[in-house]
Design an enzyme around this catalytic site. Structure first.
Site, mmCIF file in Angstrom:
data_model
loop_
_atom_site.group_PDB
_atom_site.id
_atom_site.type_symbol
_atom_site.label_atom_id
_atom_site.label_comp_id
_atom_site.label_asym_id
_atom_site.label_seq_id
_atom_site.Cartn_x
_atom_site.Cartn_y
_atom_site.Cartn_z
ATOM 1 N N THR A 190 0.565 -1.222 0.065
ATOM 2 C CA THR A 190 0.004 -0.081 -0.043
ATOM 3 C C THR A 190 0.657 1.294 0.367
ATOM 4 O O THR A 190 0.836 2.176 -0.913
ATOM 5 C CB THR A 190 -0.849 0.100 0.923
ATOM 6 O OG1 THR A 190 -1.897 -1.438 1.191
ATOM 7 C CG2 THR A 190 -2.140 1.257 1.186
ATOM 8 N N GLU A 191 1.697 1.034 0.592
ATOM 9 C CA GLU A 191 2.951 2.363 0.877
ATOM 10 C C GLU A 191 3.493 2.553 -0.639
ATOM 11 O O GLU A 191 3.746 3.561 -0.549
ATOM 12 C CB GLU A 191 3.779 2.120 2.332
ATOM 13 C CG GLU A 191 2.591 2.923 3.670
ATOM 14 C CD GLU A 191 2.492 3.603 3.850
ATOM 15 O OE1 GLU A 191 2.723 5.165 3.468
ATOM 16 O OE2 GLU A 191 1.846 3.791 4.825
#
Length: 293
Positions: A190-191
């Site tokens: 996600t990051e």
């Protein structure tokens, strides 16, 4: 020069006025040192907006001095287009590296001496400075648009490959800090989409997008080093899990918006991006836990 004085120089330009509105709250902001990603981004946006206005005024003054002997009339359209172009140029200057120094000076004043982010081109789309001032821009995944979708499997082999190459480090971090391997993988996905050299517009770095202050607290010296970054990110996740009584959703919200905001709102803050962030990580976590890739 205060905001009122700057307003007199705007000459009615809508873009210039928007920058003044963006800056209007700066004078009332208190000095803060423990900033969440969202707060840091808000302060940085205001500081770079101030520098953009200053650069724009310098450009206008230089053009005025250079052309003061010219007698030709310019059309309204040409004059307006020129002003628009000047503002875009000013924005680009203020959003490159650390700007020309004015944004850095304002940011230090607002944050008690912290360094402003050094914007690079390692993450595409930085002209969209921030999405809700918190989430770094990362590669969008391509999902199969099949009518008959048999499963919700995670797609993009290249993305999977990028993350899988760090599995030995992820396993060590999970074992050392007592947290799920799949949680670490989901946060990385996600990051940063598995890019070890990702740098967000607000200064979050590496696979787990650590801010400099957080990295320092976690003993990370080089956030772009995959091992240090994953170990530091996992350590921070463990700290947040302990702080919020092993509530994964709350810990993830704190990872994104800062523990202060989670405590302030008594749970996941009412920020769309933070809420979407938590859902996205949990979605990946569920798929990893089901061994679907």
């Amino acid at each position: 020069m205060n905001v009122t004085e700057l307003n007199k120089l705007s000459n009615g330009e809508s873009l210039f006025k928007s920058k003044l509105n963006q800056l209007s709250g700066v004078e009332s902001l208190s000095v803060k040192r423990d900033l969440s990603k969202e707060e840091r981004a808000q302060y940085e946006k205001a500081a770079r907006g101030f520098e953009s206005m200053f650069v724009n005024m310098l450009i206008k003054q230089m053009k005025s001095s250079m052309l003061e002997d010219k007698k030709e009339e310019t059309t309204f359209g040409a004059d307006t287009l020129g002003g628009y172009t000047d503002m875009l140029l000013s924005d680009d200057i203020s959003k490159t590296g650390k700007g020309i120094g004015i944004a850095e000076m304002v940011f230090k004043q607002l944050t008690g001496g912290q360094e402003i982010s050094n914007i690079t081109n390692s993450v595409e789309g930085y002209s969209d400075l921030i999405r809700h001032n918190s989430i770094p821009v990362v590669e969008q995944e391509t999902e199969t648009k099949s009518v008959n979708k048999v499963s919700n499997s995670i797609t993009s082999n290249s993305l999977n490959d990028r993350i899988e190459q760090y599995m030995p480090i992820i396993q060590d971090a999970a074992s050392k800090f007592g947290i799920s391997e799949n949680l670490i993988k989901s946060v990385i996905r996600t990051e940063s989409a598995g890019k070890h050299d990702a740098v967000s517009p607000v200064g979050a770095k590496g696979l787990m997008q650590l801010m400099d202050g957080t990295a320092s607290d976690m003993g990370v010296e080089d956030s772009l080093d995959p091992k240090q970054n994953i170990m530091g990110g996992a350590k921070y996740l463990k700290y947040l899990m302990d702080r919020f009584e092993n509530d994964t959703e709350t810990a993830l919200a704190a990872y994104n918006a800062g523990p202060g905001n989670v405590e302030k709102y008594g749970g996941i803050p009412p920020f769309n991006e933070t809420q979407n962030y938590v859902k996205k990580v949990l979605n990946y976590l569920g798929k990893y836990d089901e061994n679907l890739k």
